[in-house]
Design an enzyme around this catalytic site. Sequence first.
Site, PDB file in Angstrom:
ATOM      1  N   LEU A  17       5.628  -5.472  -9.804  1.00 52.74           N
ATOM      2  CA  LEU A  17       4.772  -4.320 -10.125  1.00 52.74           C
ATOM      3  C   LEU A  17       5.513  -3.336 -11.026  1.00 52.74           C
ATOM      4  O   LEU A  17       4.926  -2.709 -11.900  1.00 52.74           O
ATOM      5  CB  LEU A  17       4.314  -3.637  -8.835  1.00 52.74           C
ATOM      6  CG  LEU A  17       3.553  -4.529  -7.839  1.00 52.74           C
ATOM      7  CD1 LEU A  17       3.022  -3.699  -6.677  1.00 52.74           C
ATOM      8  CD2 LEU A  17       2.412  -5.277  -8.510  1.00 52.74           C
ATOM      9  N   ASP A  36      16.822  -0.397 -11.197  1.00 48.34           N
ATOM     10  CA  ASP A  36      16.716  -1.542 -10.282  1.00 48.34           C
ATOM     11  C   ASP A  36      18.099  -2.066  -9.960  1.00 48.34           C
ATOM     12  O   ASP A  36      19.056  -1.851 -10.720  1.00 48.34           O
ATOM     13  CB  ASP A  36      15.871  -2.643 -10.966  1.00 48.34           C
ATOM     14  CG  ASP A  36      15.256  -3.621  -9.979  1.00 48.34           C
ATOM     15  OD1 ASP A  36      16.015  -4.325  -9.284  1.00 48.34           O
ATOM     16  OD2 ASP A  36      14.022  -3.687  -9.899  1.00 48.34           O
ATOM     17  N   ASP A  59      20.730   1.709  -7.069  1.00 48.68           N
ATOM     18  CA  ASP A  59      20.485   1.342  -5.673  1.00 48.68           C
ATOM     19  C   ASP A  59      19.806   2.545  -5.025  1.00 48.68           C
ATOM     20  O   ASP A  59      20.447   3.589  -4.833  1.00 48.68           O
ATOM     21  CB  ASP A  59      21.814   1.017  -4.981  1.00 48.68           C
ATOM     22  CG  ASP A  59      21.605   0.589  -3.540  1.00 48.68           C
ATOM     23  OD1 ASP A  59      20.452   0.667  -3.054  1.00 48.68           O
ATOM     24  OD2 ASP A  59      22.591   0.191  -2.893  1.00 48.68           O
ATOM     25  N   VAL A  60      18.545   2.405  -4.701  1.00 50.93           N
ATOM     26  CA  VAL A  60      17.812   3.568  -4.172  1.00 50.93           C
ATOM     27  C   VAL A  60      18.339   4.022  -2.814  1.00 50.93           C
ATOM     28  O   VAL A  60      18.037   5.127  -2.368  1.00 50.93           O
ATOM     29  CB  VAL A  60      16.278   3.339  -4.080  1.00 50.93           C
ATOM     30  CG1 VAL A  60      15.652   3.175  -5.452  1.00 50.93           C
ATOM     31  CG2 VAL A  60      15.937   2.171  -3.171  1.00 50.93           C
ATOM     32  N   TYR A 162       6.962  -2.303   8.565  1.00 44.96           N
ATOM     33  CA  TYR A 162       6.463  -2.154   7.199  1.00 44.96           C
ATOM     34  C   TYR A 162       5.216  -1.264   7.184  1.00 44.96           C
ATOM     35  O   TYR A 162       5.060  -0.381   6.338  1.00 44.96           O
ATOM     36  CB  TYR A 162       6.162  -3.540   6.628  1.00 44.96           C
ATOM     37  CG  TYR A 162       5.781  -3.562   5.171  1.00 44.96           C
ATOM     38  CD1 TYR A 162       6.694  -3.201   4.181  1.00 44.96           C
ATOM     39  CD2 TYR A 162       4.505  -3.945   4.765  1.00 44.96           C
ATOM     40  CE1 TYR A 162       6.334  -3.226   2.840  1.00 44.96           C
ATOM     41  CE2 TYR A 162       4.145  -3.979   3.435  1.00 44.96           C
ATOM     42  CZ  TYR A 162       5.061  -3.614   2.479  1.00 44.96           C
ATOM     43  OH  TYR A 162       4.712  -3.635   1.153  1.00 44.96           O
ATOM     44  N   LYS A 166       4.865   2.263   5.218  1.00 42.37           N
ATOM     45  CA  LYS A 166       3.861   2.474   4.173  1.00 42.37           C
ATOM     46  C   LYS A 166       2.841   3.545   4.595  1.00 42.37           C
ATOM     47  O   LYS A 166       2.344   4.299   3.772  1.00 42.37           O
ATOM     48  CB  LYS A 166       3.160   1.153   3.832  1.00 42.37           C
ATOM     49  CG  LYS A 166       4.067   0.160   3.116  1.00 42.37           C
ATOM     50  CD  LYS A 166       4.532   0.700   1.768  1.00 42.37           C
ATOM     51  CE  LYS A 166       5.280  -0.321   0.944  1.00 42.37           C
ATOM     52  NZ  LYS A 166       5.729   0.220  -0.355  1.00 42.37           N
ATOM     53  N   THR A 197       3.793 -11.451  -6.749  1.00 41.86           N
ATOM     54  CA  THR A 197       5.094 -11.070  -7.310  1.00 41.86           C
ATOM     55  C   THR A 197       6.179 -11.821  -6.539  1.00 41.86           C
ATOM     56  O   THR A 197       5.899 -12.429  -5.508  1.00 41.86           O
ATOM     57  CB  THR A 197       5.348  -9.557  -7.141  1.00 41.86           C
ATOM     58  OG1 THR A 197       5.531  -9.293  -5.743  1.00 41.86           O
ATOM     59  CG2 THR A 197       4.223  -8.710  -7.682  1.00 41.86           C
TER      60      THR A 197
END
Length: 256
Positions: A17, A36, A59-60, A162, A166, A197
């Site tokens: 995405l 990324d 790296d988030v 998850y 979210k 993806t």
Amino acid sequence: MELTGASALVTGGAGGLGAATVRRLSQAGMHVVIADLAEDRGQELAKEIGDDARFVRTDVTDEESVRTAVDAASELGPLRVSVAAHGGPAARSRVLGRDDEPYPLDLFRQTLEIFLTRTFCVLQQAAAAMARTSKLESGQRGVIINTGEYRRVRGQAGQSDYSAAKGGVVGLGLVAARDLSPLGIRVMTIAPGTFFTPAFRFGRGRGPGEVGNSCPIPSGWAGRDEYGMLVRQIAENDYLNGEVIRIDGAQRFGLR
Ligand SMILES: NC(=O)c1ccc[n+]([C@@H]2O[C@H](COP(=O)([O-])OP(=O)(O)OC[C@H]3O[C@@H](n4cnc5c(N)ncnc54)[C@H](O)[C@@H]3O)[C@@H](O)[C@H]2O)c1
């Protein structure tokens, strides 16, 4: 909002995405930072796009790394768009496992960390950079777009971590939009259905065909480009703020 000449940050920009978003924003005339972990895919995408894109290994989970990516985007032009589209470890968390053992809390926390806390971290850092830009004639400075997930928010079995993460992203959207409105910063959430993806791994006997059948029209999987298109439409449309947009072709799932 006029996008030409401004800059954008896309976390997970080398992913499915994310890359679709990077392509669409660069087509709109933006300078885009692909933030990324994946160096090879990120560099390849930057090369494909040319002068308007720059890969910054990010790296988030590391705040400093996010700040570096935000700074890199601000160097390319006023930061007007930030999109959190990073992924993370696939989670499968039944409240109780096969032997009725509680799902390990550290795995639950790990999923919340990457999908919720780190989305908030990107939002904060991007908002701080946008706050330093000049306001446009409309009084706006930019837009921050987070990636939620409607299917999971509606609660499929076995995905408690998850779904909770979210759901948190969805809950964050309106509050952040209100917090940041005095600065002229909008916040939107996209809730995708099923986009084919690399994030998808299928178990034995399951495949994309099966998932695609739950989407009445268009049937099959969404092409990733539709996500990128929506990001651009949100960025350009000043009146979209504090809302969740579901993009799933009317796909609905059952219990599992
Ligand atoms: N694909 C779908 O159908 C779908 C549906 C709903 C929601 N989403 C959400 O959209 C987002 C993107 O999903 P995708 O399908 O494009 O996944 P993807 O696996 O194709 O891309 C995710 C990208 O994030 C990067 N990444 C992973 N950890 C990172 C980190 N710590 N720091 C920076 N980058 C990191 C990966 O290298 C990868 O390039 C995710 O949040 C996912 O939950 C996807």
